[in-house]
Motif scaffolding. Sequence first.
Motif, PDB file in Angstrom:
ATOM      1  N   VAL A  18      -5.093   2.220   6.098  1.00 26.24           N
ATOM      2  CA  VAL A  18      -4.349   1.428   5.111  1.00 26.24           C
ATOM      3  C   VAL A  18      -4.770  -0.039   5.138  1.00 26.24           C
ATOM      4  O   VAL A  18      -5.314  -0.567   4.177  1.00 26.24           O
ATOM      5  CB  VAL A  18      -2.833   1.561   5.326  1.00 26.24           C
ATOM      6  CG1 VAL A  18      -2.076   0.621   4.390  1.00 26.24           C
ATOM      7  CG2 VAL A  18      -2.395   3.000   5.092  1.00 26.24           C
ATOM      8  N   TRP A  19      -4.489  -0.716   6.267  1.00 22.63           N
ATOM      9  CA  TRP A  19      -4.677  -2.168   6.280  1.00 22.63           C
ATOM     10  C   TRP A  19      -6.132  -2.573   6.119  1.00 22.63           C
ATOM     11  O   TRP A  19      -6.441  -3.520   5.381  1.00 22.63           O
ATOM     12  CB  TRP A  19      -4.113  -2.763   7.571  1.00 22.63           C
ATOM     13  CG  TRP A  19      -2.687  -2.402   7.830  1.00 22.63           C
ATOM     14  CD1 TRP A  19      -2.174  -1.817   8.952  1.00 22.63           C
ATOM     15  CD2 TRP A  19      -1.569  -2.608   6.946  1.00 22.63           C
ATOM     16  NE1 TRP A  19      -0.818  -1.635   8.825  1.00 22.63           N
ATOM     17  CE2 TRP A  19      -0.420  -2.110   7.612  1.00 22.63           C
ATOM     18  CE3 TRP A  19      -1.429  -3.140   5.676  1.00 22.63           C
ATOM     19  CZ2 TRP A  19       0.847  -2.149   7.034  1.00 22.63           C
ATOM     20  CZ3 TRP A  19      -0.173  -3.175   5.088  1.00 22.63           C
ATOM     21  CH2 TRP A  19       0.946  -2.687   5.775  1.00 22.63           C
TER      22      TRP A  19
ATOM     23  N   PRO B 248       0.827  -1.209   0.000  1.00 23.60           N
ATOM     24  CA  PRO B 248       0.000   0.000   0.000  1.00 23.60           C
ATOM     25  C   PRO B 248       0.858   1.254   0.000  1.00 23.60           C
ATOM     26  O   PRO B 248       2.034   1.219   0.347  1.00 23.60           O
ATOM     27  CB  PRO B 248      -0.777  -0.129   1.317  1.00 23.60           C
ATOM     28  CG  PRO B 248       0.149  -0.898   2.210  1.00 23.60           C
ATOM     29  CD  PRO B 248       0.896  -1.855   1.318  1.00 23.60           C
TER      30      PRO B 248
ATOM     31  N   HIS C 296      -7.188  -2.097   2.385  1.00 20.31           N
ATOM     32  CA  HIS C 296      -6.444  -2.758   1.325  1.00 20.31           C
ATOM     33  C   HIS C 296      -7.186  -4.022   0.888  1.00 20.31           C
ATOM     34  O   HIS C 296      -7.671  -4.787   1.725  1.00 20.31           O
ATOM     35  CB  HIS C 296      -5.036  -3.120   1.814  1.00 20.31           C
ATOM     36  CG  HIS C 296      -4.103  -3.533   0.720  1.00 20.31           C
ATOM     37  ND1 HIS C 296      -4.032  -4.840   0.259  1.00 20.31           N
ATOM     38  CD2 HIS C 296      -3.218  -2.820  -0.017  1.00 20.31           C
ATOM     39  CE1 HIS C 296      -3.126  -4.899  -0.701  1.00 20.31           C
ATOM     40  NE2 HIS C 296      -2.630  -3.699  -0.905  1.00 20.31           N
TER      41      HIS C 296
END
Length: 226
Positions: free
Chosen positions: A206-207, A192, A210
């Motif tokens: 982000v995580w 990412p 994703h």
Amino acid sequence: MPPLIIGILLQVFKQFTGINAIMFYAPVLFQTVGFGNDASLLSSVITGTVNVLSTFVSIFAVDKVGRRLLLLQACVQMFLSQMAIGIILHMYLKTTGTIGKTQVIIVVVLVCLFVMSFAWSWGPLGWLIPSETFPVETRTAGFAFAISSNMLCTFLIAQVFLTMLCQMRAFIFFFFAAWIFVMCMFVVFLLPETKGVPIDVMAERVWRKHPVWKNFMDDAGHVATN
């Protein structure tokens, strides 16, 4: 889980670009393509200088263009450089010193282009990205795994490169080019963008968003255990 996998893979891929093989054995490599002793040493100095100067590109560009773009651009440049070197050596180098002067100059330029692209991307960003993705509470352990992976792969490449060069000859550059293609796919699908994302909101921004890594996270932003 995602930061650990990314941190380790970044270090492994850094070594399998072939950068340390080229930097460690630049004099041997250039002697193989026909340079004399003094010229091959000079060529290794040139590649070292290119490496240092190109790192400054990353310093000024990384927060402007982002991590992924630098990595992907470098993958393309490194892949084309490795493929071109392999093709030239396969076509023109039959025994040590038999390649023409024009081809030798082209090989040196291609090596510099390869080193240049690595120095402003995978070299520094292999350390920067883990520092932005590892949570504070696990950063020490995470970096320990990443650095251990780096040292292990450096050792392996340093030990086997000369043997591979003798056995594979020009095809060793195709070997590294194949790894660079894998690296590119890794960036496209698994890495990412972390530009401008604070560590404390990494899980949320982000995580969990994703397409791959969100499957490893629970609703609270922690690694799922079931």
